[in-house]
Design a protein around this motif. Sequence first.
Motif, PDB file in Angstrom:
ATOM      1  N   ILE A 143     -20.699  15.961 -14.462  1.00  0.00           N
ATOM      2  CA  ILE A 143     -20.191  14.933 -14.885  1.00  0.00           C
ATOM      3  C   ILE A 143     -21.392  14.064 -15.870  1.00  0.00           C
ATOM      4  O   ILE A 143     -21.150  13.081 -16.557  1.00  0.00           O
ATOM      5  CB  ILE A 143     -19.758  13.862 -13.866  1.00  0.00           C
TER       6      ILE A 143
ATOM      7  N   ARG B 100     -16.392  -4.563 -11.845  1.00  0.00           N
ATOM      8  CA  ARG B 100     -16.425  -4.865 -10.710  1.00  0.00           C
ATOM      9  C   ARG B 100     -16.010  -6.474 -10.679  1.00  0.00           C
ATOM     10  O   ARG B 100     -15.307  -7.248  -9.903  1.00  0.00           O
ATOM     11  CB  ARG B 100     -17.439  -4.563  -9.956  1.00  0.00           C
TER      12      ARG B 100
ATOM     13  N   ASN C 168      -7.445  -0.867  -0.986  1.00  0.00           N
ATOM     14  CA  ASN C 168      -7.244   0.408  -1.272  1.00  0.00           C
ATOM     15  C   ASN C 168      -7.299   1.113  -2.658  1.00  0.00           C
ATOM     16  O   ASN C 168      -7.823   2.301  -2.682  1.00  0.00           O
ATOM     17  CB  ASN C 168      -5.806   0.667  -0.705  1.00  0.00           C
ATOM     18  N   TYR C 169      -7.344   0.509  -3.582  1.00  0.00           N
ATOM     19  CA  TYR C 169      -7.230   1.017  -5.041  1.00  0.00           C
ATOM     20  C   TYR C 169      -8.428   0.530  -5.783  1.00  0.00           C
ATOM     21  O   TYR C 169      -8.460   0.914  -6.892  1.00  0.00           O
ATOM     22  CB  TYR C 169      -5.915   0.669  -5.400  1.00  0.00           C
TER      23      TYR C 169
ATOM     24  N   TYR D 152     -11.463   1.054  -6.127  1.00  0.00           N
ATOM     25  CA  TYR D 152     -12.314   2.170  -6.631  1.00  0.00           C
ATOM     26  C   TYR D 152     -11.795   3.148  -7.582  1.00  0.00           C
ATOM     27  O   TYR D 152     -12.180   3.584  -8.867  1.00  0.00           O
ATOM     28  CB  TYR D 152     -12.770   3.190  -5.363  1.00  0.00           C
ATOM     29  N   GLU D 153     -10.425   3.387  -7.333  1.00  0.00           N
ATOM     30  CA  GLU D 153      -9.705   4.132  -8.469  1.00  0.00           C
ATOM     31  C   GLU D 153      -9.580   3.397  -9.882  1.00  0.00           C
ATOM     32  O   GLU D 153      -9.615   3.895 -10.734  1.00  0.00           O
ATOM     33  CB  GLU D 153      -8.389   4.801  -8.068  1.00  0.00           C
ATOM     34  N   ILE D 154      -9.182   2.280  -9.432  1.00  0.00           N
ATOM     35  CA  ILE D 154      -9.053   1.128 -10.753  1.00  0.00           C
ATOM     36  C   ILE D 154     -10.350   1.176 -11.498  1.00  0.00           C
ATOM     37  O   ILE D 154     -10.355   1.416 -12.853  1.00  0.00           O
ATOM     38  CB  ILE D 154      -8.640  -0.223 -10.533  1.00  0.00           C
TER      39      ILE D 154
ATOM     40  N   ILE E 150     -10.460   4.332 -13.570  1.00  0.00           N
ATOM     41  CA  ILE E 150      -9.742   4.561 -14.473  1.00  0.00           C
ATOM     42  C   ILE E 150     -10.233   3.559 -15.799  1.00  0.00           C
ATOM     43  O   ILE E 150     -10.151   3.815 -17.035  1.00  0.00           O
ATOM     44  CB  ILE E 150      -8.262   4.160 -14.194  1.00  0.00           C
TER      45      ILE E 150
ATOM     46  N   GLY F 103     -12.606   5.365 -17.992  1.00  0.00           N
ATOM     47  CA  GLY F 103     -12.232   6.108 -19.137  1.00  0.00           C
ATOM     48  C   GLY F 103     -11.330   5.299 -20.100  1.00  0.00           C
ATOM     49  O   GLY F 103     -11.768   5.829 -21.094  1.00  0.00           O
ATOM     50  N   LEU F 104     -10.936   4.289 -19.742  1.00  0.00           N
ATOM     51  CA  LEU F 104      -9.901   3.481 -20.693  1.00  0.00           C
ATOM     52  C   LEU F 104     -10.911   2.781 -21.527  1.00  0.00           C
ATOM     53  O   LEU F 104     -10.705   2.747 -22.682  1.00  0.00           O
ATOM     54  CB  LEU F 104      -9.144   2.469 -19.790  1.00  0.00           C
TER      55      LEU F 104
ATOM     56  N   ILE G 245     -13.576   4.047 -22.689  1.00  0.00           N
ATOM     57  CA  ILE G 245     -14.130   5.022 -23.625  1.00  0.00           C
ATOM     58  C   ILE G 245     -13.122   5.207 -24.702  1.00  0.00           C
ATOM     59  O   ILE G 245     -13.485   5.596 -25.797  1.00  0.00           O
ATOM     60  CB  ILE G 245     -14.579   6.258 -22.792  1.00  0.00           C
TER      61      ILE G 245
END
Lengths: 348, 389, 290
Positions: free
Chosen positions: A254, A289, A305-306, A308-310, A313, A316-317, A319
């Motif tokens: 990565i 953050r 819960n989410y 970290y995923e957010i 994403i 990537g968004l 970029i």
Amino acid sequence: MRTGHYKESVGGLIALSDSKAVWAWTVVLLAALVAAPFLVGAYSLTLMVSALIAVIGAVGLNLLTGTTGLISLGQAGFLAVGAYTNAILLTDYHMPVWVGLPAAGIAGALVSIVVGIPSLRLKGLYLAITTLAFAFIINHIILYAEHVTHGPNGVFVTGAKLFGFGLQRGPALYYLALTLAVATIFAALNLLRTRVGRAWIAIRDHDIAARVMGIDLVRYKLLAFVVSSFIVAVAGALLSLQIRFVNIDVFALILSIEALAIIILGGLGSVAGAVLGAVFLSYLPEAIRLVLSAVIDPASPLYANYVYEIRGIANGLVIVLFLRFKPDGLIGFWRDARKYWSNWPLAY
Amino acid sequence: MKIATSVLAAALLSATAAWAGDPGVSDTEIKIGDVNIMTGPAAFVGRGVSLGSKIAAAEINAAGGINDRKIKILTEDDGYIPSRSFQALTKLLDEDGIFALNGTSGTANVLAMMPLITENNLPTVVTTAPSALIYKPVRPSVFTFGASYSDAFYAQLKYIHDHSEPNNPVYGVIRQDDDFGQEVEAGYERAVKEFGVKDGIRLRFKKGTSNFAAEMAQMKQAGVNVLANGGIFAGAANILSEARKLDMNLQSADVWSEGIPASAKLAAPAGYDYTVGDYVALSGPAVEKFLAMAKAFTTADELAGVSRYTFVTYVGLKSLAHAMRECGKELTRACTIEKLRQTKNLDTGGLSAPVSYDNPQQLAGTEVAVYQLHAKDVTFHELVGFKKY
Amino acid sequence: MDFLALLVSTGLVSGAAYGLIAMGFALIYKSTGVVNFAQGELVMLTAYVSFSLANALGLSFIPLLIVTIPIAMAIGLALERLIIRPMLGEPVFSIVMATVGLAVILRGIVVLIWGSEPLNFPAGLPTKVISIVGVPFYPAQLCLLGALALVTFCAWLFLRFTRLGMAMRAVAANETAALLMGVSVDRIHAAAWMLSAAIAAIAGMLFAINFKLAPDMWFQGLKSFPAVILGGLDSVIGASLAGLIIGVIENLAQGYLGEGMREIAGFVVIIVVLMVRPYGLFGSVDIERV
């Protein structure tokens, strides 16, 4: 702002900048950076060191990809080579830091010769894939050459000292990183103004025409590879000094992709762009953050819960959005601003 | 009046001076840090781990806290990347000011954080990665809870050797090509040497492999019928599935990662009743009691995520809290570390063997229990209780 | 069972997975000139989608396939319209980096919706071992091989005999000339992504059934790269055959050499191929050499 140039001598033509304003602002920036350790906390300083390491790596990669047009996906491998060389020399052979850093760079350069020679006759995408393959192979070699690299156990970096200052955290490491970053930027800017730099730009723009004009492609491409890998390996060595423990897990694939994202976001082909891109992407996770914690209540289960995923994403968004709406990159904003200022009230 | 005020002032000053030293401690709360795998493919492990700290903190706070101070858990994500662990701990130490650390991810991650831990004399309890690299050499403020993979495998192989060994035993091991795999092989080696059985084949594979066809073909060729399965999660399931395809009659000793419901569900279809060695309980009254207690502090979703990873951090925080409680009102890092060193036979309600850090390596919980999976109904049953190996 | 036969048979199975994923890569590259770095993530996303469909509708294998493919095509179309189409005219490099960004987004979405635990996906296929010429196979593995054969054959028919296929080949050969001849390049790009997503769905489902359904499946996309290169970046049939070859080479390397050679065997092959015959076994011979 400048609207035109009037040069009277060759020296004026090849100077880095003949504008007093540019030099003045540069001095102000450097002064601020030098004063930083006294103004910001330890965590912010760590982030700045990470950003500086990213800057060095980005400038190196930019020389290869932005200026010469050779796409490389193997940066993680060269970072690993630099980091491991530095770590092994410092820990196993008790060499001082001023031997470890250049040695790391030279190791990176030597490996790049091995990687570069088979792939130099290929173009664009095929070169990217060859470097990707080499990154995997370097990873494999590091893992299996246990007697040298400690295999999967990794290497601790202990007792790094420079001029009597311990390089564990804190201002000493920051100043070392700052010095190297400034040196790298100046070296890159100067390199681009010499015949070597111009040859690289020619190769990127149209390599067959460059060959016709007498530029030895193999030699200059190999040179681009070697110089870029030297710089990236030094960045890797600095990384090993910062985190003080190297292991192949640190150098996942990565990183190569992030490196490319940095120079594209910053603006391909421009040293200033590489610097901007590196700083931007280094601080992006923190910025996201902050934005998220302002928008979403930290106590809600959605956040817990989410988040970290957010954040992932969102990375990537950013970029994709940048590539879609501002393909020039961050440096494009500056160029647009300058053009607007110079041409106002006209459009062009 | 003057004397009274000066006495009062002196009392106040001495009271505040007591804990003006260490960060993370105030009148009302103690901040405990947790650096874990919250994103990435291994996130379900990290969430289970974080849950342990959360449940323990909630339970302690509900009972009044530690000397009237409530525990606050601060979690940071490291995505299983060592350099990010370092950054996360830097943030926890400098920005959030934690008092101690309970909840870590992998071995490499803990090692990456080690320079920071030693510099700050941060009381740390390592429960998820009890690797020898962590306690050899022993760091003054680091306490490790857990048995080594080597002991866990030796315990299982010993059970198989004593109770269910096939007639012509051929042992084999397949393990990852890193320090974790080395420990698995160390346990295997110890067992094979001690039992004097045939060492069929030793294979290594790269982390993340899902295609074990070549390896299992080699196992079949070597005639292995007792397998030390060093694969984890989907990898272990693939190994067993491949073995079933090749119609191998195997007894499999697995890593404790195969003791979580998700792994068991993946591996059970292959039909092997594999064993698992662990330093926390997988089934039985202790687990039932824990689940009943945890219901009050978790949502239904979270409760479903409880696994052995939850138990280890739960025990870790309980031992940390025990030491902090012994320090009374004047809570400092130095005192906590001292009390941790004196911890002997701390009861964990049957979730593990009693916790004793009073040894040179500050290592506890080395007793291993062996469980077996019943593939038909995907449940675990205890074969051997906690024992030292 | 013969050791060699075992290695070759299982190599063919894992090679079939590589081949299917590689075909998706090749199809998009052939029609648009873009290497889709999000192909692995697309495979993963469609596999998870079919998992949810299987759980919600209780379908067995063939019906599940029939339901998943149109949905995957819709996903492919959506991605192409949202991300790639607006970037028409940008240098290829930028579009490739956009696919990299897309890959990161898709990875996050998968974990957001389905969690990070590895999941069991039998999809109604029987699990009894079948023996062919003394070599054992799971039905799921035979399905994978069959799927590769079927998809390859269909791809050959499509590219050779249908209008859309021929239009795709025209666009691949010379986009401007194709435009002049009345081919709607825009539609071709969309079609390429849709078909590639359909192949990705088949690849994803079968890979998940055979190996694992977990949020690190995207790595298979990277591992399929050797197959794409060996076959020739723009040869769809070549990618499929090369996938089988790479699968077998990897297994043989691991079985006889060991030491983790399987992981890098594919990449060593890439380097050799690129030095000797950069356009692969079946690719078109127009790579520029200077």
